[in-house]
Design a protein around this motif. Structure first.
Motif, PDB file in Angstrom:
ATOM      1  N   TRP A 164      -3.087 -46.337  36.183  1.00 24.32           N
ATOM      2  CA  TRP A 164      -2.427 -46.042  34.914  1.00 24.32           C
ATOM      3  C   TRP A 164      -3.345 -45.219  34.021  1.00 24.32           C
ATOM      4  CZ3 TRP A 164       2.567 -47.315  34.674  1.00 24.32           C
ATOM      5  CH2 TRP A 164       3.041 -48.372  35.454  1.00 24.32           C
ATOM      6  N   HIS A 165      -2.710 -44.333  33.249  1.00 24.39           N
ATOM      7  CA  HIS A 165      -3.466 -43.672  32.197  1.00 24.39           C
ATOM      8  C   HIS A 165      -3.890 -44.733  31.183  1.00 24.39           C
ATOM      9  CE1 HIS A 165      -3.288 -39.446  33.118  1.00 24.39           C
ATOM     10  NE2 HIS A 165      -1.971 -39.458  33.249  1.00 24.39           N
ATOM     11  N   LYS A 166      -4.898 -44.392  30.412  1.00 21.56           N
ATOM     12  CA  LYS A 166      -5.370 -45.322  29.382  1.00 21.56           C
ATOM     13  C   LYS A 166      -4.227 -45.650  28.423  1.00 21.56           C
ATOM     14  CE  LYS A 166      -9.450 -46.072  26.532  1.00 21.56           C
ATOM     15  NZ  LYS A 166     -10.753 -45.528  26.093  1.00 21.56           N
ATOM     16  N   GLY A 167      -4.062 -46.932  28.160  1.00 24.68           N
ATOM     17  CA  GLY A 167      -3.024 -47.350  27.233  1.00 24.68           C
ATOM     18  C   GLY A 167      -1.653 -47.516  27.876  1.00 24.68           C
ATOM     19  N   GLU A 168      -1.549 -47.238  29.153  1.00 21.17           N
ATOM     20  CA  GLU A 168      -0.280 -47.394  29.876  1.00 21.17           C
ATOM     21  C   GLU A 168      -0.362 -48.608  30.801  1.00 21.17           C
ATOM     22  OE1 GLU A 168       2.121 -45.520  29.034  1.00 21.17           O
ATOM     23  OE2 GLU A 168       1.223 -43.674  28.260  1.00 21.17           O
ATOM     24  N   PRO A 169       0.767 -49.249  31.135  1.00 19.03           N
ATOM     25  CA  PRO A 169       2.110 -48.943  30.613  1.00 19.03           C
ATOM     26  C   PRO A 169       2.233 -49.420  29.174  1.00 19.03           C
ATOM     27  CG  PRO A 169       2.194 -50.833  32.081  1.00 19.03           C
ATOM     28  CD  PRO A 169       0.790 -50.326  32.121  1.00 19.03           C
ATOM     29  N   ASN A 170       3.070 -48.705  28.390  1.00 22.00           N
ATOM     30  CA  ASN A 170       3.059 -48.992  26.955  1.00 22.00           C
ATOM     31  C   ASN A 170       4.416 -49.358  26.363  1.00 22.00           C
ATOM     32  OD1 ASN A 170       4.308 -46.569  27.165  1.00 22.00           O
ATOM     33  ND2 ASN A 170       3.094 -45.534  25.593  1.00 22.00           N
ATOM     34  N   ASN A 171       5.476 -49.342  27.171  1.00 29.41           N
ATOM     35  CA  ASN A 171       6.794 -49.699  26.631  1.00 29.41           C
ATOM     36  C   ASN A 171       7.565 -50.541  27.630  1.00 29.41           C
ATOM     37  OD1 ASN A 171       7.355 -48.578  23.961  1.00 29.41           O
ATOM     38  ND2 ASN A 171       6.843 -46.622  24.935  1.00 29.41           N
ATOM     39  N   ASP A 172       8.052 -51.668  27.173  1.00 26.16           N
ATOM     40  CA  ASP A 172       8.793 -52.555  28.068  1.00 26.16           C
ATOM     41  C   ASP A 172      10.075 -51.918  28.592  1.00 26.16           C
ATOM     42  OD1 ASP A 172       6.971 -54.537  27.999  1.00 26.16           O
ATOM     43  OD2 ASP A 172       7.975 -55.695  26.416  1.00 26.16           O
ATOM     44  N   THR A 184      -8.021 -34.656  31.525  1.00 30.54           N
ATOM     45  CA  THR A 184      -8.828 -34.234  32.678  1.00 30.54           C
ATOM     46  C   THR A 184      -8.470 -34.952  33.961  1.00 30.54           C
ATOM     47  OG1 THR A 184     -10.483 -35.888  32.145  1.00 30.54           O
ATOM     48  CG2 THR A 184     -10.813 -33.675  31.252  1.00 30.54           C
ATOM     49  N   MET A 185      -7.393 -35.761  33.915  1.00 34.70           N
ATOM     50  CA  MET A 185      -7.150 -36.525  35.133  1.00 34.70           C
ATOM     51  C   MET A 185      -5.674 -36.843  35.350  1.00 34.70           C
ATOM     52  SD  MET A 185      -8.764 -40.051  33.722  1.00 34.70           S
ATOM     53  CE  MET A 185      -8.550 -40.941  35.245  1.00 34.70           C
ATOM     54  N   TRP A 186      -5.391 -37.113  36.602  1.00 28.04           N
ATOM     55  CA  TRP A 186      -4.061 -37.571  36.983  1.00 28.04           C
ATOM     56  C   TRP A 186      -3.990 -39.083  36.819  1.00 28.04           C
ATOM     57  CZ3 TRP A 186       0.053 -34.567  38.252  1.00 28.04           C
ATOM     58  CH2 TRP A 186      -0.199 -33.224  38.540  1.00 28.04           C
ATOM     59  N   GLY A 187      -2.833 -39.557  36.388  1.00 26.72           N
ATOM     60  CA  GLY A 187      -2.664 -41.000  36.279  1.00 26.72           C
ATOM     61  C   GLY A 187      -1.193 -41.334  36.145  1.00 26.72           C
ATOM     62  N   TRP A 188      -0.952 -42.628  35.992  1.00 29.12           N
ATOM     63  CA  TRP A 188       0.440 -43.095  35.934  1.00 29.12           C
ATOM     64  C   TRP A 188       0.877 -43.287  34.503  1.00 29.12           C
ATOM     65  CZ3 TRP A 188       0.095 -47.714  39.923  1.00 29.12           C
ATOM     66  CH2 TRP A 188      -0.335 -47.201  41.158  1.00 29.12           C
ATOM     67  N   ASN A 189       2.170 -43.011  34.289  1.00 30.07           N
ATOM     68  CA  ASN A 189       2.754 -43.176  32.971  1.00 30.07           C
ATOM     69  C   ASN A 189       4.142 -43.767  33.148  1.00 30.07           C
ATOM     70  OD1 ASN A 189       3.436 -42.902  30.224  1.00 30.07           O
ATOM     71  ND2 ASN A 189       4.354 -40.891  30.618  1.00 30.07           N
TER      72      ASN A 189
END
Lengths: 208, 209
Positions: A164-172, A184-189
């Motif tokens: 996950w990206h920083k702070g993700e997952p962020n919404n129910d 600078t990076m790939w991640g999940w959102n």
């Protein structure tokens, strides 16, 4: 009288022994027959052959690579043409049109595959080398409720193999996941499942 | 006495029947077992698996094409990468000039042999891949120099197609064959010396999966 009795006893023993031999022979033969039928059935139901038949309906070309390490004596591993091989999987990036998560999975299914399931950092690194940093790509992960994330192929969700990206997952209420490039990076959102994005399809290699 | 006899007779009949049933059962089971072993053996000795393994030692990648017409339920026809596919064979045009025997050895080292031409369509396909200024060895030779041409894969020459150039073959000493482009007859066969150097064409059967 005395002589008669022993004679009869001997005859009975002899018959019993023969019958035992016959029964044992029949049992052995039955076992051998059943065993060889099972073996034949296993060979007939050989997985690669069935998958080859299935793939025939989706793809017109396969590319097979020689495997250095023999996986159970299979010396070739195949992916459909234009799919990228990595580990024991083939990957395809769908960029023809954006679609919702459901539609994206349908498109993967129509290719005999499913939305990508990411098992390791190396795998994610490989996948992202194929991707456009300006786009987002659905992966085969969704929240079935109460932040219970589930992979589309039932692979157990492993907290130590998440990106996950920083702070993700962020919404129910955002119950689907894309892979995207941030800073600078790939991640999940996590995103809404009806949002339209590109996608990455994955299928197991076929071993010959 | 009479009763005893009858009793004994009945016993014997009963025993015989049981033994017959037992023997027949064993024979049936033996037959079934042998039959299923034979079937299993056939599967294990399946040609594609063996050829796949052999090719593994010569090539690092294969390309498989979906075959519209199913050849005995096999739906994929495979050739090594960079080989051209036509009919039930794969072809590779060699760009090195070599003697005939060396050309054949080079083909064999790739699990193939010098090309055997069986139809006009096949020759037309092959010649589309060729350079008109070069000549290429075929898998055809006359080892004894007595006009008895033979294909390298034992295809009978007398029953097969021929595409000699006009007035060829013309020399008994020229015991090998090349395919070459001449005006005005275009592509055709020419007998050549086996120890002259030409390009060559390799052919192998496709692997069907």
């Amino acid at each position: 009288m005395m002589q008669e009795r022993p004679a009869q006893g001997q005859v009975v023993c002899w018959s019993l022994r023969l019958w035992m031999a016959a029964l044992i022979s029949i049992l052995l033969l039955s076992t051998c027959f059943i065993a060889s039928c099972v073996v034949t059935y296993q060979l007939m139901m050989n997985k690669p052959n069935r998958r080859l038949s299935e793939l025939h309906t989706y793809h017109s070309n396969l590319i097979c690579f020689s495997e250095g390490t023999t996986v159970s004596e299979k010396v070739w591993s195949c992916c459909p043409k234009d799919w990228k091989p990595f580990g024991s999987y083939c990957y395809f990036t769908s960029t023809d049109s954006r679609a919702s998560q459901n539609k994206s999975e349908e498109k993967c299914s129509l290719r005999g595959a499913h939305l990508v399931v990411i098992h390791s950092q190396e795998e994610q690194d490989f996948i992202t080398r194929m991707l456009d940093t300006a786009a987002g790509y659905f992966i085969g992960l969704s929240d079935v409720g109460n932040s219970q994330w589930r992979w589309i192929d039932q692979t157990p969700y492993n907290d130590r193999a998440t990106f996950w990206h920083k702070g993700e997952p962020n919404n129910d209420y955002e119950k689907c996941v894309i892979l995207n490039y941030r800073k600078t990076m790939w991640g999940w959102n996590d995103i809404d499942c009806s949002d339209e994005e590109n996608s990455v399809c994955q299928m197991k290699k076929i071993y010959l | 006495m009479v009763q005893e006899r009858q009793s004994q007779g009945k016993g014997v009949c009963w025993t015989l029947r049981l033994w017959s049933a037992a023997v027949i059962s064993m024979l049936l089971l033996s037959t079934c077992f042998i039959a299923s072993c034979v079937v299993t053996y056939q599967f294990i000795m399946d040609q594609p698996s063996r050829r796949l393994y052999e090719l593994h030692t010569y090539h690092s990648s294969l390309t498989c094409f979906s075959e519209g017409t199913m050849v005995s339920e096999k739906m994929w026809g495979c050739c090594p990468n960079h080989w051209k596919s036509f009919g039930s064979s794969c072809y590779l045009i060699s760009t090195k000039e070599n003697f005939w025997s060396t050309s054949e050895q080079n083909c064999v080292q790739m699990g193939a042999h010098l090309v055997v031409i069986n139809t006009e369509a096949e020759q037309n396909f092959i010649t589309q891949q060729l350079n008109e200024s070069l000549s290429y060895f075929l898998g055809l030779s006359d080892p004894q120099g007595n006009g008895k041409w033979q294909w390298i894969d034992d295809t009978p020459f007398s029953q097969n197609v021929r595409f000699w150039h006009p007035h060829e073959p013309n020399l008994p000493e020229e015991r090998c064959v090349s395919i070459v482009y001449w005006n005005p007859s275009k592509w055709g066969w020419n007998d050549v010396f086996c120890d002259s150097k030409h390009n060559s064409i390799c052919e192998m059967k496709k692997i069907y999966l």
